[in-house]
Design an enzyme around this catalytic site. Sequence first.
Site, short mmCIF file in Angstrom:
data_model
loop_
_atom_site.label_atom_id
_atom_site.label_comp_id
_atom_site.label_asym_id
_atom_site.label_seq_id
_atom_site.Cartn_x
_atom_site.Cartn_y
_atom_site.Cartn_z
N LYS A 75 14.22 17.27 47.00
CA LYS A 75 15.11 16.69 46.30
C LYS A 75 16.58 16.80 47.06
O LYS A 75 16.76 17.88 47.71
CB LYS A 75 15.21 17.53 44.98
CG LYS A 75 16.09 16.69 43.83
CD LYS A 75 16.08 17.34 42.59
CE LYS A 75 16.97 16.98 41.56
NZ LYS A 75 17.00 17.30 40.30
N SER A 150 16.15 14.41 36.38
CA SER A 150 16.96 13.88 37.49
C SER A 150 15.84 13.86 38.67
O SER A 150 16.27 13.32 39.53
CB SER A 150 17.97 14.58 37.49
OG SER A 150 18.04 16.01 37.92
N SER A 174 14.98 18.47 34.31
CA SER A 174 14.67 17.48 35.41
C SER A 174 13.51 17.75 36.26
O SER A 174 13.16 16.92 37.27
CB SER A 174 16.05 17.85 36.21
OG SER A 174 16.92 17.00 35.70
N1 GLN Z 1 18.72 15.17 31.61
C1 GLN Z 1 19.54 16.60 31.58
C2 GLN Z 1 21.25 16.49 32.14
O1 GLN Z 1 21.25 15.28 32.20
C3 GLN Z 1 18.94 17.69 32.43
C4 GLN Z 1 19.13 17.50 33.84
C5 GLN Z 1 18.45 18.43 34.68
O2 GLN Z 1 17.81 19.31 34.29
N2 GLN Z 1 19.25 18.54 36.00
O3 GLN Z 1 21.86 17.24 32.24
#
Ligand code: GLN
Length: 486
Positions: A75, A150, A174
């Site tokens: 990532k 994400s 995410s």
């Molecule tokens: N979707 C959640 C957010 O927007 C979690 C994102 C994540 O786990 N990095 O914060």
Amino acid sequence: MSVIRALHRQLVNQERSATEITQAYLDRITQVEPQLHSYLTITAAQAQAQAQHIDEKIAAGEEIGLLAGIPLGIKDNLCTQGVRTTCASQILANFIPPYESTVTAKLSQAGAIMLGKTNLDEFAMGSSTENSAFQLTANPWDLTCVPGGSSGGSAAAVAGQECVAALGSDTGGSIRQPASFCGVVGLKPTYGLVSRFGLVAYASSLDQVGPLTSTVEDAAILLSAIAGYDPQDATSLQVEIPDYTTFLTKPGRKKPLQGVKIGLISETMGEGMQPEVAQALEVAMTTLKSLGATVKDISCPRFAYGLPTYYIIAPSEASANLARYDGVNFGYRADAESLVEMYTKTRATGFGSEVKRRIMIGTYALSAGYYDAYYLKAQKVRTLIKADFSQAFESVDLLISPTAPTTAFKAGEKTADPLSMYLSDLMTIPVNLAGLPGLSLPCGFDQQGRPIGLQLIGNVLREDQIFKVASAYEQATDWHTKQPQL
Ligand code: GLN
């Protein structure tokens, strides 16, 4: 069957070289990237050099570890020395880190090969990877749908076989939510088990790095390689790291989960859930029972407060963490007449709108006068959510829930409505607030053929229980053997 183990066998038996395996994955990337757009950067030359090095070792008769010669996606919020690390943000578009994250350093020491850096929501803020400043990643099962986020690039790359496995990060879901949307396995380890050194910080008290893989065994292999105490991360746990593959259920046993007590979190089965997801959960429960486990409903009364609590705490921490991007030390700098104008222009044009929204919410929640009403209150609720989990684990070994209330949604469907986007992390966020380990694995498909994920939640440092149950479930089902047609 573990993909990593199968490739390892081929390497050791000299049926295939690391160079050939790496080239096969690079060719696959060339073939499907025009559809998927999983990668932001492809490091082909570096990957081939690493592979050659492994082949020399094999030729010299040296013993190689399980991850040697295994091609991975990383990532793009994990710093890789000398390789552009963007966080999918304009503000870091040309940032080349002078140092390596601990997890990627560990993987390269183990001989793993990095194929490239995968797409994500800008600074890991989002649930669909649509907040990337650079490109949209498609869901390999339905190219008109999002891969989740994400870590959407990592999940799509694994599902699309553009790498054997990948690393993601999980602050509120995410890793698990994109794993669910793309039909792969995703693990968020216990907070502190895996070093955050070199992971670009989003919300430091919640962030954790973990693997996305196509089998449970691959997740255990990767976790064994990346976990462990790191003096460079002040929240790193000083615990002995076991070989997580020893906890996997051995195939062929009749009732491998005899004596295991599982609780279905009742608050996760309410309204707002896609009916097919609820049905898949019912069937999964029957499967777990047939393996010998007892499954009962269990209440975590404050589970639903996870979402509002998270959307105070995460933006608050983000507003502090992102203060460092001011055009001076990192990446992008806007042209301006004065210093203050340079700061403001850099941040106004360098950050995307979701990132700016979070910085504003966080700054507001932390400001004098509002701190007690929002931030402090949220921290108290966080403690109560943790307490609910602790109480649940007094009577069960493992908790289960759907990973997400729905399957993958259409690209563009939720971009105009941030609140509906936030809802897709309803089931995963409380797990981060409590610092617990959680794993998503495939448990079915909806009528459109989009994957459904089952979430297993363990008590602190009880990844062993997760691996035991997840591997038993995987052996009893064939969801993980299905592949998208690309
Ligand atoms: N979707 C959640 C957010 O927007 C979690 C994102 C994540 O786990 N990095 O914060």
